[in-house]
Design an enzyme around this catalytic site. Structure first.
Site, PDB file in Angstrom:
ATOM      1  N   LYS A  94       0.850  -1.189   0.133  1.00 22.31           N
ATOM      2  CA  LYS A  94      -0.046  -0.015   0.088  1.00 22.31           C
ATOM      3  C   LYS A  94       0.896   1.303   0.071  1.00 22.31           C
ATOM      4  O   LYS A  94       1.700   1.395   0.952  1.00 22.31           O
ATOM      5  CB  LYS A  94      -0.983   0.035   1.321  1.00 22.31           C
ATOM      6  CG  LYS A  94      -1.968  -1.200   1.225  1.00 22.31           C
ATOM      7  CD  LYS A  94      -3.000  -1.068   2.284  1.00 22.31           C
ATOM      8  CE  LYS A  94      -3.871  -1.850   2.168  1.00 22.31           C
ATOM      9  NZ  LYS A  94      -5.160  -1.879   3.222  1.00 22.31           N
ATOM     10  N   ASP A 174      -2.651  -6.345   1.801  1.00 29.83           N
ATOM     11  CA  ASP A 174      -1.175  -6.465   1.782  1.00 29.83           C
ATOM     12  C   ASP A 174      -0.687  -7.491   2.793  1.00 29.83           C
ATOM     13  O   ASP A 174       0.507  -7.548   2.907  1.00 29.83           O
ATOM     14  CB  ASP A 174      -0.756  -5.037   1.989  1.00 29.83           C
ATOM     15  CG  ASP A 174      -0.962  -4.406   3.356  1.00 29.83           C
ATOM     16  OD1 ASP A 174      -1.836  -4.840   4.170  1.00 29.83           O
ATOM     17  OD2 ASP A 174      -0.476  -3.487   4.079  1.00 29.83           O
ATOM     18  N   ASP A 208       0.629  -6.422  18.177  1.00 33.84           N
ATOM     19  CA  ASP A 208      -0.372  -5.784  17.322  1.00 33.84           C
ATOM     20  C   ASP A 208      -1.470  -7.086  17.229  1.00 33.84           C
ATOM     21  O   ASP A 208      -1.155  -8.115  17.299  1.00 33.84           O
ATOM     22  CB  ASP A 208       0.292  -5.602  16.044  1.00 33.84           C
ATOM     23  CG  ASP A 208      -0.571  -4.973  14.881  1.00 33.84           C
ATOM     24  OD1 ASP A 208      -1.242  -3.755  15.117  1.00 33.84           O
ATOM     25  OD2 ASP A 208      -0.900  -5.716  14.090  1.00 33.84           O
ATOM     26  N   GLU A 237      -2.503  -5.066  22.217  1.00 32.47           N
ATOM     27  CA  GLU A 237      -3.694  -4.254  21.349  1.00 32.47           C
ATOM     28  C   GLU A 237      -4.650  -4.926  21.379  1.00 32.47           C
ATOM     29  O   GLU A 237      -5.340  -5.585  20.551  1.00 32.47           O
ATOM     30  CB  GLU A 237      -3.060  -3.882  20.143  1.00 32.47           C
ATOM     31  CG  GLU A 237      -3.953  -3.021  19.360  1.00 32.47           C
ATOM     32  CD  GLU A 237      -4.163  -2.946  17.844  1.00 32.47           C
ATOM     33  OE1 GLU A 237      -4.457  -2.072  17.094  1.00 32.47           O
ATOM     34  OE2 GLU A 237      -3.263  -3.699  17.067  1.00 32.47           O
TER      35      GLU A 237
END
Length: 459
Positions: A94, A174, A208, A237
Site C-alpha cells: 500500500k 497487503d 499488534d 492491542e
C-alpha cells in the site's frame, strides 16, 4: 496407477491447502476472580512514548532517534515503543513505502530506517540513560512475499481455493493470515521474540492485533520469553480481561479512550469515565492495568489528531492520562502540538518547532510527577470525589501507601462552570503541580473553572 499417485498427492497436500470456516474472534471473558500477572516494578511509574521511526525525523532513521534521546529523557518518557522495524513486503504494498505492519522478514531490520547496528546503538543509548525499548510485534499476519509462505505453507490460513487470505473481516490486502491451530507456528514466533531479546537487548513487546490470537497461544509464548527475561513488558492491542491472567502486563484502554473522545465532543458527561472504570473493575483480574492515551499511530492517521477529536479539551485529557489509574502513553509529536494526520504509507516527517510548545511543559510536569510521586504509580488507589455537578466536573484523588496524595480538579465541558466539593480529607495545604504555589483548602471547596480548565494539587 497415475490416478492412484494423483490421489495420494492430493491427500498429502490437502492439509496445506484445505480451508476451514473463519475462526470466531475470542470474546471477553470476565476474569475479576483472578489476580492479574501485574506490571514489572520498573513500569509502575513509567510513561510510554510511541515512536514512528519513518516520520520522527527528516531522515527517518534510527540514528535520528538516537540523537534525540536526550530531549526525550528531558521530556520524562522512559519506555520507548518503536513501531515495527522489519522490512516491508512488496507484493500488494500500500502506497510507495507500504505499511509497517506488513512484515517481510521477522528477523530483519528495515533498511529504510538503517542497519542492525544502528538499532543496537539506539537500544544501547536508551539503556544508558535509564530508558527501556519495546518493539511492535505483528504476530497475526505477514506480507504475502514473506519467505514463510514458501518454507512453511502450513502456517497459513487458506480460502476454499487454497489461496492465502487476508485477516478475516478486514481489507488488509497487503498481508496474509496465520493459522494458529498449527503448533509449530507458536514455536517459531516464540523463537523470533527471543532473538530480539537476546541479540538486541529488547525489553518487551507491544503486540499488534492481540485480540486476534487465542489466549493459550499468548500464555505460552510469553512464558517462554519471561523464562529468559522475567521483567519483559508485554502490551496487548486488545481489551480482553483473560489475557492479563498469565500473559500481558498491560492492555489498551479502548473504552476509556472512547469515553474521553465522547466527553470532549459533548456527547457524554464527565461521569462516562466512571462507567468505563466500572466495566474494567467488573471484568479485569485484580491488579490489571490499562494503557491510557489520547492519540496513537492509528488514532492520528485514521481517526484524527487530538485537536480534531477533542478540540480545546485536548489539554485536560492529556493531564488525565496521568492521573487516571493506568499507564500513560504519548505519541511522538503530541508534546509539540502535532496538529496534522501523519501519512501512513509514505514519508511525512514531523516538523519539530524551533520554540518549545506549551504542551511540552504539560507533559514534563506530569511525567515527573508520575515518576516521583507514588500516588500516581499504577495500582495506587483512585477515588472519584463527588461535587454538586458531577456531569461537568471530574474530581479525583490518588493516594499512596504512605498517605501522600494527588488531587485533580477538571471542568470537562466547553463552558465556564461553578460547583462545590465537600470532603474533610481535603482540608489543609496543597501545592499546585503547575504553578508551584501553596493552596489552602477547607473541607468545603468551591470550584470555579473556565471551560476545559484544570488544577492538579499535590500533598
Amino acid at each position: 496407477m497415475k490416478k492412484q499417485i494423483a490421489l495420494l498427492l492430493s491427500l498429502l497436500l490437502a492439509p496445506l491447502v484445505s480451508a476451514a470456516p473463519a475462526p470466531e474472534r475470542e470474546k471477553a471473558q470476565p476474569s475479576a476472580h483472578h489476580v492479574a500477572i501485574g506490571l514489572p516494578d520498573w513500569a509502575r511509574g513509567s510513561t510510554i512514548y510511541e515512536i514512528n521511526v519513518r516520520q520522527f525525523s527528516a531522515t527517518g532513521k534510527f540514528s535520528a532517534v538516537t540523537a534525540d534521546l536526550p530531549r526525550l529523557k528531558a521530556l520524562g518518557v522512559d519506555v520507548l515503543w518503536l513501531m515495527p522495524i522489519h522490512p516491508i513486503g512488496e507484493v500488494n504494498r500500500k502506497g510507495p513505502l507500504g505499511s509497517y505492519y506488513a512484515a517481510q522478514d521477522y528477523l530483519g531490520v528495515n533498511p529504510e530506517f538503517g542497519t542492525e547496528q544502528d538499532l543496537r546503538d539506539l537500544v544501547n543509548a536508551a539503556h544508558a540513560q535509564g530508558q527501556r525499548v519495546i518493539l511492535d510485534w505483528v504476530p497475526n499476519h505477514v506480507s504475502p512475499d514473506n519467505p514463510l509462505t514458501k518454507t512453511h505453507p502450513e502456517f497459513f490460513w487458506r480460502d476454499e481455493q487454497g489461496n492465502l487470505t487476508p485477516p478475516h473481516g478486514t481489507d488488509w490486502t497487503d498481508v496474509v493470515q496465520f493459522d494458529f491451530r498449527v503448533p509449530a507456528l507458536l514455536d517459531y514466533q516464540a523463537d523470533v521474540l527471543l532473538h530480539w531479546v537476546k541479540n538486541f537487548g529488547i525489553d518487551g513487546f507491544r503486540c499488534d492485533v492481540a485480540w486476534g490470537l487465542p489466549t493459550p497461544f499468548w500464555n505460552e509464548v510469553v512464558r517462554r520469553v519471561r523464562a529468559v527475561k522475567p521483567d519483559a513488558l508485554f502490551l496487548a492491542e486488545a481489551e480482553l480481561p483473560q489475557q492479563q491472567v498469565a500473559a500481558f502486563n498491560l492492555s489498551y484502554g479502548f473504552d476509556l479512550h472512547h469515553a474521553m473522545n465522547q466527553i470532549a465532543q459533548c456527547k457524554r458527561s464527565a461521569s462516562a469515565l466512571d462507567e468505563a472504570y466500572a466495566k474494567i473493575h467488573a471484568h479485569f483480574p485484580r491488579g490489571a492495568a490499562l494503557m491510557v492515551f489520547t492519540s496513537s499511530h492509528d488514532e492520528n492517521s485514521w481517526a484524527g489528531t487530538e485537536f480534531e477529536r477533542m478540540g480545546a479539551g485536548y489539554a485536560p485529557f492529556a493531564v488525565l492520562t496521568f492521573l487516571l489509574d493506568g499507564v500513560p502513553m504519548i505519541y511522538n509529536g503530541q508534546e509539540a502540538g502535532l496538529d496534522r494526520r501523519l501519512e501512513f504509507f509514505q514519508r511525512d516527517p514531523i516538523v519539530w518547532p524551533a520554540e518549545t510548545h506549551p504542551t511540552t511543559r504539560l507533559y514534563q510536569v506530569m511525567t515527573k510527577l508520575r515518576r516521583e510521586h507514588p500516588a500516581l504509580h499504577t495500582g495506587s488507589p483512585m477515588r472519584r470525589l463527588d461535587t454538586t455537578d458531577n456531569a461537568t466536573f471530574y474530581a479525583l484523588e490518588r493516594t499512596a501507601a504512605d498517605g501522600r496524595r494527588v488531587v485533580g480538579l477538571f471542568n470537562l465541558t466547553a463552558k465556564d462552570a461553578k460547583a462545590d466539593l465537600f470532603d474533610p480529607a481535603l482540608a489543609g495545604e496543597w501545592r499546585d503541580a503547575f504553578t508551584g504555589e501553596t493552596v489552602k483548602l477547607d473541607a468545603l471547596v468551591p470550584l470555579d473553572l473556565k471551560a476545559w480548565r484544570y488544577r492538579v494539587l499535590v500533598k
